[in-house]
Design a protein around this motif. Structure first.
Motif, short mmCIF file in Angstrom:
data_model
loop_
_atom_site.label_atom_id
_atom_site.label_comp_id
_atom_site.label_asym_id
_atom_site.label_seq_id
_atom_site.Cartn_x
_atom_site.Cartn_y
_atom_site.Cartn_z
N LEU A 127 5.83 20.09 -4.33
CA LEU A 127 5.37 18.70 -4.37
C LEU A 127 4.13 18.55 -5.23
O LEU A 127 3.17 19.32 -5.11
CB LEU A 127 5.05 18.23 -2.94
N GLY A 128 4.16 17.55 -6.11
CA GLY A 128 2.98 17.18 -6.88
C GLY A 128 2.26 16.01 -6.23
O GLY A 128 1.05 16.05 -6.00
N GLN A 129 3.04 14.97 -5.87
CA GLN A 129 2.47 13.82 -5.18
C GLN A 129 3.54 13.10 -4.39
O GLN A 129 4.69 12.99 -4.82
CB GLN A 129 1.81 12.85 -6.16
N ARG A 130 3.16 12.63 -3.20
CA ARG A 130 4.02 11.79 -2.36
C ARG A 130 3.29 10.48 -2.12
O ARG A 130 2.18 10.46 -1.60
CB ARG A 130 4.32 12.50 -1.05
N THR A 131 3.91 9.37 -2.51
CA THR A 131 3.31 8.05 -2.32
C THR A 131 4.17 7.26 -1.34
O THR A 131 5.35 7.00 -1.61
CB THR A 131 3.20 7.28 -3.65
N LEU A 132 3.59 6.87 -0.22
CA LEU A 132 4.31 6.17 0.84
C LEU A 132 3.73 4.77 0.98
O LEU A 132 2.52 4.60 1.10
CB LEU A 132 4.18 6.93 2.15
N THR A 133 4.62 3.76 0.95
CA THR A 133 4.19 2.36 1.08
C THR A 133 4.88 1.73 2.27
O THR A 133 6.10 1.83 2.41
CB THR A 133 4.52 1.56 -0.20
N VAL A 134 4.10 1.09 3.14
CA VAL A 134 4.62 0.40 4.32
C VAL A 134 4.72 -1.09 4.02
O VAL A 134 3.77 -1.69 3.49
CB VAL A 134 3.71 0.64 5.55
N TYR A 135 5.86 -1.69 4.38
CA TYR A 135 6.11 -3.11 4.10
C TYR A 135 6.25 -3.91 5.39
O TYR A 135 6.59 -3.37 6.45
CB TYR A 135 7.42 -3.26 3.30
N ASP A 136 5.98 -5.20 5.26
CA ASP A 136 6.20 -6.14 6.36
C ASP A 136 6.77 -7.42 5.76
O ASP A 136 6.09 -8.11 5.00
CB ASP A 136 4.89 -6.43 7.09
N HIS A 137 8.05 -7.72 6.08
CA HIS A 137 8.72 -8.92 5.57
C HIS A 137 8.61 -9.03 4.05
O HIS A 137 8.28 -10.07 3.50
CB HIS A 137 8.17 -10.19 6.23
N GLY A 138 8.86 -7.91 3.38
CA GLY A 138 8.89 -7.90 1.92
C GLY A 138 7.55 -7.73 1.25
O GLY A 138 7.49 -7.60 0.02
N GLN A 139 6.46 -7.70 2.01
CA GLN A 139 5.13 -7.55 1.42
C GLN A 139 4.60 -6.14 1.64
O GLN A 139 4.62 -5.63 2.76
CB GLN A 139 4.15 -8.55 2.01
N ALA A 140 4.12 -5.53 0.57
CA ALA A 140 3.51 -4.21 0.69
C ALA A 140 2.17 -4.35 1.42
O ALA A 140 1.30 -5.10 0.99
CB ALA A 140 3.30 -3.59 -0.68
#
Length: 270
Positions: free
Chosen positions: A154-167
């Motif tokens: 692994l070089g980088q892991r980017t995790l994004t959490v959304y709520d009703h289509g909004q990051a």
């Protein structure tokens, strides 16, 4: 004071949920086998050293609180063809057979779930992974892998959490200075029993991915927990709610990695 009490209860609820689910999760792991190829340097007992930098960032303009990034050295040992850090994969020896996997199911509560994994070419580990529930994106993850002596590290892991289509929130994990030292060390194979609360079991299954059902379901549950922890952090950003987010994301990483590891073993996509 009333708001603080509500938020404390919310954070406490998230942590209790994590503890309960984590206890269940220990029972659903499927059998793992040594799948490291003879030509790969990622053999059982191999050691991966390096540093990891992690950062949590709120993506909502009204939240100015930004936890300081953390940096630490790590040593991960390969077991059954992969090495993990805090439950999430740090190195793997396999990938998606066809470069993509798209699985959908409906649980007994009538909620529709979808898990999508993709890579740029067959045989490479996932470079993108999304979890949807009832058509709404819950979590999106992007991976960057580096080929280190024949192993995917692994070089980088980017995790994004959304709520009703909004990051709403982003968590990054970057690996720096990774080195791989091979070692042939016998590691016992693990065979686990699958069990899951009946309320989480899907009504309809695809036969070829049935064995990954427990991992798929727990990944969706963990995505929901990450969303709840994120909501608490956005409503009342503090070291306490930030810690709850970190705990929830670590649990999500663990369940996601277990699901992807199962999918990697599949002869074809689900």
């Amino acid at each position: 004071m009333k708001k603080a009490g509500i938020m404390a209860a919310a954070v406490g609820g998230v942590l209790v949920t994590l503890a309960v689910i984590a206890g269940c999760g220990r029972d659903i792991g499927g059998s793992a086998t040594d799948v490291t190829g003879a030509g790969s340097t990622l053999t059982n007992g191999s050691r991966i050293r390096g540093s990891v930098v992690e950062q949590v960032s709120a993506l909502v303009p009204t939240v100015s609180y930004r936890p300081e990034p953390t940096r630490r050295d790590f040593l991960a040992v390969v077991r059954n063809g992969q090495a993990t850090l805090d439950g999430g994969a740090i190195a793997v020896s396999r990938g998606l057979a066809r470069g993509t996997s798209d699985v959908e199911f409906t649980d007994r509560e009538g909620r529709h779930a979808r898990l999508v994994a993709r890579s740029s070419a067959p045989g490479r580990p996932a470079e993108g992974f999304q979890v949807y529930r009832d058509g709404q994106l819950l979590v999106d993850v992007a991976f960057q892998w580096q080929n280190l002596n024949g192993a995917w590290v692994l070089g980088q892991r980017t995790l994004t959490v959304y709520d009703h289509g909004q990051a709403m929130l982003r968590h990054t994990r970057a690996v720096d200075g990774a080195t791989l030292a091979s070692a042939q060390v016998g590691v016992p194979r693990f065979d686990g029993q699958r069990s899951l609360l009946s309320i989480l079991l899907p009504q309809r299954l695809e036969a070829q991915w049935y064995r990954c059902l427990g991992e798929a379901t727990m990944t969706v549950v963990a995505a929901g927990v990450a969303g709840a922890a994120t909501a608490a952090f956005i409503a009342a950003p503090s070291p306490v709610t930030a810690a709850a987010v970190a705990t929830a994301i670590a649990f999500y990483d663990k369940t996601m990695d277990a699901y992807l590891d199962c999918v990697y073993e599949m002869p074809s996509d689900g």
